[in-house]
Design a protein around this motif. Structure first.
Motif, PDB file in Angstrom:
ATOM      1  N   LEU A   1       0.829  -1.207   0.000  1.00 18.82           N
ATOM      2  CA  LEU A   1       0.000   0.000   0.000  1.00 18.82           C
ATOM      3  C   LEU A   1       0.866   1.261   0.000  1.00 18.82           C
ATOM      4  O   LEU A   1       0.533   2.250  -0.671  1.00 18.82           O
ATOM      5  CB  LEU A   1      -0.939   0.005   1.209  1.00 18.82           C
ATOM      6  CG  LEU A   1      -2.025  -1.069   1.207  1.00 18.82           C
ATOM      7  CD1 LEU A   1      -2.942  -0.892   2.411  1.00 18.82           C
ATOM      8  CD2 LEU A   1      -2.845  -1.034  -0.080  1.00 18.82           C
ATOM      9  N   LEU A   2       1.986   1.236   0.724  1.00 20.66           N
ATOM     10  CA  LEU A   2       2.898   2.384   0.708  1.00 20.66           C
ATOM     11  C   LEU A   2       3.485   2.564  -0.686  1.00 20.66           C
ATOM     12  O   LEU A   2       3.562   3.686  -1.200  1.00 20.66           O
ATOM     13  CB  LEU A   2       4.017   2.194   1.732  1.00 20.66           C
ATOM     14  CG  LEU A   2       5.101   3.292   1.749  1.00 20.66           C
ATOM     15  CD1 LEU A   2       4.487   4.661   2.029  1.00 20.66           C
ATOM     16  CD2 LEU A   2       6.182   2.950   2.775  1.00 20.66           C
ATOM     17  N   PHE A   3       3.899   1.446  -1.297  1.00 18.24           N
ATOM     18  CA  PHE A   3       4.407   1.516  -2.670  1.00 18.24           C
ATOM     19  C   PHE A   3       3.363   2.117  -3.593  1.00 18.24           C
ATOM     20  O   PHE A   3       3.675   2.999  -4.407  1.00 18.24           O
ATOM     21  CB  PHE A   3       4.787   0.118  -3.172  1.00 18.24           C
ATOM     22  CG  PHE A   3       4.961   0.048  -4.666  1.00 18.24           C
ATOM     23  CD1 PHE A   3       6.178   0.356  -5.254  1.00 18.24           C
ATOM     24  CD2 PHE A   3       3.901  -0.319  -5.498  1.00 18.24           C
ATOM     25  CE1 PHE A   3       6.332   0.319  -6.636  1.00 18.24           C
ATOM     26  CE2 PHE A   3       4.048  -0.366  -6.872  1.00 18.24           C
ATOM     27  CZ  PHE A   3       5.265  -0.046  -7.441  1.00 18.24           C
ATOM     28  N   PHE A   4       2.120   1.646  -3.475  1.00 20.56           N
ATOM     29  CA  PHE A   4       1.058   2.110  -4.368  1.00 20.56           C
ATOM     30  C   PHE A   4       0.825   3.604  -4.220  1.00 20.56           C
ATOM     31  O   PHE A   4       0.670   4.323  -5.219  1.00 20.56           O
ATOM     32  CB  PHE A   4      -0.234   1.345  -4.090  1.00 20.56           C
ATOM     33  CG  PHE A   4      -1.367   1.728  -4.999  1.00 20.56           C
ATOM     34  CD1 PHE A   4      -1.457   1.186  -6.272  1.00 20.56           C
ATOM     35  CD2 PHE A   4      -2.338   2.632  -4.600  1.00 20.56           C
ATOM     36  CE1 PHE A   4      -2.493   1.540  -7.132  1.00 20.56           C
ATOM     37  CE2 PHE A   4      -3.373   2.991  -5.441  1.00 20.56           C
ATOM     38  CZ  PHE A   4      -3.454   2.450  -6.711  1.00 20.56           C
ATOM     39  N   VAL A   5       0.791   4.080  -2.979  1.00 23.91           N
ATOM     40  CA  VAL A   5       0.569   5.517  -2.749  1.00 23.91           C
ATOM     41  C   VAL A   5       1.701   6.339  -3.359  1.00 23.91           C
ATOM     42  O   VAL A   5       1.460   7.339  -4.055  1.00 23.91           O
ATOM     43  CB  VAL A   5       0.442   5.801  -1.239  1.00 23.91           C
ATOM     44  CG1 VAL A   5       0.452   7.318  -0.976  1.00 23.91           C
ATOM     45  CG2 VAL A   5      -0.836   5.188  -0.682  1.00 23.91           C
ATOM     46  N   LEU A   6       2.945   5.923  -3.112  1.00 25.02           N
ATOM     47  CA  LEU A   6       4.088   6.644  -3.667  1.00 25.02           C
ATOM     48  C   LEU A   6       4.071   6.609  -5.191  1.00 25.02           C
ATOM     49  O   LEU A   6       4.354   7.620  -5.850  1.00 25.02           O
ATOM     50  CB  LEU A   6       5.394   6.034  -3.144  1.00 25.02           C
ATOM     51  CG  LEU A   6       5.674   6.203  -1.652  1.00 25.02           C
ATOM     52  CD1 LEU A   6       6.923   5.420  -1.255  1.00 25.02           C
ATOM     53  CD2 LEU A   6       5.824   7.676  -1.289  1.00 25.02           C
ATOM     54  N   PHE A   7       3.735   5.455  -5.736  1.00 29.12           N
ATOM     55  CA  PHE A   7       3.703   5.293  -7.194  1.00 29.12           C
ATOM     56  C   PHE A   7       2.648   6.193  -7.819  1.00 29.12           C
ATOM     57  O   PHE A   7       2.899   6.875  -8.816  1.00 29.12           O
ATOM     58  CB  PHE A   7       3.429   3.822  -7.537  1.00 29.12           C
ATOM     59  CG  PHE A   7       3.397   3.532  -9.007  1.00 29.12           C
ATOM     60  CD1 PHE A   7       4.514   3.750  -9.797  1.00 29.12           C
ATOM     61  CD2 PHE A   7       2.261   3.015  -9.608  1.00 29.12           C
ATOM     62  CE1 PHE A   7       4.502   3.485 -11.162  1.00 29.12           C
ATOM     63  CE2 PHE A   7       2.227   2.735 -10.960  1.00 29.12           C
ATOM     64  CZ  PHE A   7       3.347   2.969 -11.741  1.00 29.12           C
ATOM     65  N   MET A   8       1.459   6.221  -7.234  1.00 28.33           N
ATOM     66  CA  MET A   8       0.386   7.048  -7.773  1.00 28.33           C
ATOM     67  C   MET A   8       0.714   8.532  -7.658  1.00 28.33           C
ATOM     68  O   MET A   8       0.430   9.319  -8.565  1.00 28.33           O
ATOM     69  CB  MET A   8      -0.925   6.736  -7.041  1.00 28.33           C
ATOM     70  CG  MET A   8      -1.481   5.357  -7.324  1.00 28.33           C
ATOM     71  SD  MET A   8      -1.920   5.090  -9.069  1.00 28.33           S
ATOM     72  CE  MET A   8      -3.438   6.028  -9.183  1.00 28.33           C
ATOM     73  N   VAL A   9       1.340   8.922  -6.545  1.00 26.32           N
ATOM     74  CA  VAL A   9       1.711  10.333  -6.369  1.00 26.32           C
ATOM     75  C   VAL A   9       2.737  10.761  -7.409  1.00 26.32           C
ATOM     76  O   VAL A   9       2.601  11.824  -8.034  1.00 26.32           O
ATOM     77  CB  VAL A   9       2.261  10.573  -4.939  1.00 26.32           C
ATOM     78  CG1 VAL A   9       2.898  11.956  -4.840  1.00 26.32           C
ATOM     79  CG2 VAL A   9       1.146  10.439  -3.910  1.00 26.32           C
ATOM     80  N   LEU A  10       3.766   9.934  -7.613  1.00 32.34           N
ATOM     81  CA  LEU A  10       4.798  10.268  -8.598  1.00 32.34           C
ATOM     82  C   LEU A  10       4.222  10.289 -10.014  1.00 32.34           C
ATOM     83  O   LEU A  10       4.561  11.166 -10.817  1.00 32.34           O
ATOM     84  CB  LEU A  10       5.953   9.273  -8.520  1.00 32.34           C
ATOM     85  CG  LEU A  10       6.896   9.428  -7.323  1.00 32.34           C
ATOM     86  CD1 LEU A  10       8.017   8.402  -7.400  1.00 32.34           C
ATOM     87  CD2 LEU A  10       7.493  10.833  -7.271  1.00 32.34           C
ATOM     88  N   GLN A  11       3.369   9.299 -10.326  1.00 29.12           N
ATOM     89  CA  GLN A  11       2.721   9.297 -11.639  1.00 29.12           C
ATOM     90  C   GLN A  11       1.893  10.567 -11.841  1.00 29.12           C
ATOM     91  O   GLN A  11       1.910  11.172 -12.912  1.00 29.12           O
ATOM     92  CB  GLN A  11       1.801   8.078 -11.769  1.00 29.12           C
ATOM     93  CG  GLN A  11       2.485   6.801 -12.183  1.00 29.12           C
ATOM     94  CD  GLN A  11       1.478   5.790 -12.682  1.00 29.12           C
ATOM     95  OE1 GLN A  11       1.626   5.217 -13.757  1.00 29.12           O
ATOM     96  NE2 GLN A  11       0.439   5.558 -11.919  1.00 29.12           N
ATOM     97  N   TYR A  12       1.150  10.937 -10.794  1.00 26.82           N
ATOM     98  CA  TYR A  12       0.289  12.117 -10.894  1.00 26.82           C
ATOM     99  C   TYR A  12       1.122  13.372 -11.140  1.00 26.82           C
ATOM    100  O   TYR A  12       0.763  14.225 -11.968  1.00 26.82           O
ATOM    101  CB  TYR A  12      -0.538  12.282  -9.624  1.00 26.82           C
ATOM    102  CG  TYR A  12      -1.541  13.415  -9.706  1.00 26.82           C
ATOM    103  CD1 TYR A  12      -2.821  13.182 -10.202  1.00 26.82           C
ATOM    104  CD2 TYR A  12      -1.209  14.709  -9.318  1.00 26.82           C
ATOM    105  CE1 TYR A  12      -3.753  14.207 -10.299  1.00 26.82           C
ATOM    106  CE2 TYR A  12      -2.121  15.747  -9.414  1.00 26.82           C
ATOM    107  CZ  TYR A  12      -3.386  15.485  -9.906  1.00 26.82           C
ATOM    108  OH  TYR A  12      -4.293  16.509 -10.018  1.00 26.82           O
ATOM    109  N   ILE A  13       2.246  13.482 -10.435  1.00 28.40           N
ATOM    110  CA  ILE A  13       3.123  14.650 -10.610  1.00 28.40           C
ATOM    111  C   ILE A  13       3.642  14.719 -12.039  1.00 28.40           C
ATOM    112  O   ILE A  13       3.630  15.782 -12.677  1.00 28.40           O
ATOM    113  CB  ILE A  13       4.297  14.598  -9.610  1.00 28.40           C
ATOM    114  CG1 ILE A  13       3.787  14.812  -8.181  1.00 28.40           C
ATOM    115  CG2 ILE A  13       5.352  15.660  -9.959  1.00 28.40           C
ATOM    116  CD1 ILE A  13       4.839  14.593  -7.116  1.00 28.40           C
ATOM    117  N   VAL A  14       4.092  13.579 -12.555  1.00 26.43           N
ATOM    118  CA  VAL A  14       4.635  13.534 -13.914  1.00 26.43           C
ATOM    119  C   VAL A  14       3.570  13.905 -14.945  1.00 26.43           C
ATOM    120  O   VAL A  14       3.794  14.735 -15.833  1.00 26.43           O
ATOM    121  CB  VAL A  14       5.221  12.143 -14.234  1.00 26.43           C
ATOM    122  CG1 VAL A  14       5.586  12.034 -15.711  1.00 26.43           C
ATOM    123  CG2 VAL A  14       6.453  11.875 -13.372  1.00 26.43           C
TER     124      VAL A  14
END
Length: 310
Positions: free
Chosen positions: A67-80
């Motif tokens: 879940l931590l990975f998923f949150v970080l991944f979604m945040v970075l994707q969203y920023i990009v």
């Protein structure tokens, strides 16, 4: 090259064949995609999520890590993707369509079969994919619906639609029943097994039918945008996932499963949302088509490189 071809033939091609069967069935019989979508959306997907969450033993530590990975991944994707949509100066509707094409990836009817094939049915990696699928089921059914309607006035109807999504309820129900060790009665377990077992085949066929109904060409006016979407989803996605697992110190099969889960093409959810709420339908459809087609090579390449590293 022989290893690359082996991965292509054993991990990716079986899914491609099922998708191709769906395309052929659509071309011959002109199937009703709305009926198939509703079966997947309201029956098959909730059933398989419930069954997998209830039956698969997933350690609490693993749940927290994924879940931590998923949150970080979604945040970075969203920023990009947010940087891209601002640089491109998109309209409000196109902004939400581009975000959805990148943030919503096919973790269910592409990710689950891929995980089973790539990791030979490993229960640990399946548990990881289930958690990713769970979150990827929640996001389009909540944020996704809000995103494509955020520029509209009737938000009451939007929240009504979100509340009506069955996946919102089956996830906590599965965790509660498993946590309190409540057995599923036989008359319910048997049909649940039937529906769950039908998920992978039906999901891939539905994807094929959807692709069969699309125009197999990219509009000149959308070529750049569709290409950007594909690059962000299929190339930037696994690269960002690789960075995150390295920063989190995740190794071995867990790292490989997380990276593979991020390498899949754009989800049909983006098309379903676009059609349901009349939001850049042509772009959404072409993004799914192109990313699914190109993923045959990119997903194979990701698995190939992970096989060398793991």
């Amino acid at each position: 090259m022989s290893i690359f071809l082996h991965i292509l033939l054993t991990n990716v091609m079986p899914m491609s064949i099922m998708i191709a069967i769906g395309i052929i069935l659509e071309k011959v019989f002109h199937l009703d995609i709305k009926t198939l979508s509703k079966l997947n959306f309201y029956l098959l997907s909730p059933a398989v999520i419930f069954a997998l969450l209830y039956e698969t033993a997933i350690a609490p530590e693993m749940i927290g890590k994924v879940l931590l990975f998923f949150v970080l991944f979604m945040v970075l994707q969203y920023i990009v993707v947010e940087i891209v949509v601002r640089l491109r100066g998109y309209s409000p509707t196109m902004k939400s369509a581009m975000r959805n094409s990148v943030l919503f990836y096919n973790s269910a009817n592409y990710g689950i079969p891929l995980n089973q094939l790539a990791f030979a049915g490993n229960k640990e990696t399946l548990g990881i994919q289930i958690l990713i699928m769970m979150m990827q089921s929640l996001v389009p059914n909540t944020y996704g619906i809000y995103s494509v309607n955020s520029h509209k006035a009737n938000m009451k109807q939007v929240w009504k639609t979100i509340i009506g999504m069955p996946v919102i309820y089956v996830i906590p129900l599965a965790f509660l029943l498993r946590g309190f060790e409540v057995p599923i009665p036989g008359p319910i377990q048997t049909p649940l097994d039937y529906v769950s077992d039908a998920f992978i085949g039906m999901a891939l066929l539905t994807l094929g039918v959807q692709l069969g109904q699309m125009e197999w060409k990219v509009s000149r006016s959308l070529a750049i945008d569709v290409s950007i979407s594909g690059l962000l989803r299929l190339v930037a996605g696994p690269l960002l996932a690789w960075v995150i697992v390295k920063l989190m110190g995740i190794e071995g099969l867990t790292a490989a499963a997380l990276i593979v889960s991020s390498a899949v093409p754009t989800s049909l959810s983006s098309v379903l949302l676009a059609v349901e709420f009349d939001n850049e339908k042509e772009f959404a459809s072409q993004s799914v088509f192109v990313s699914t087609l190109i993923s045959i090579i990119t997903v194979t390449a990701v698995i190939f490189m992970l096989n060398i590293e793991v």
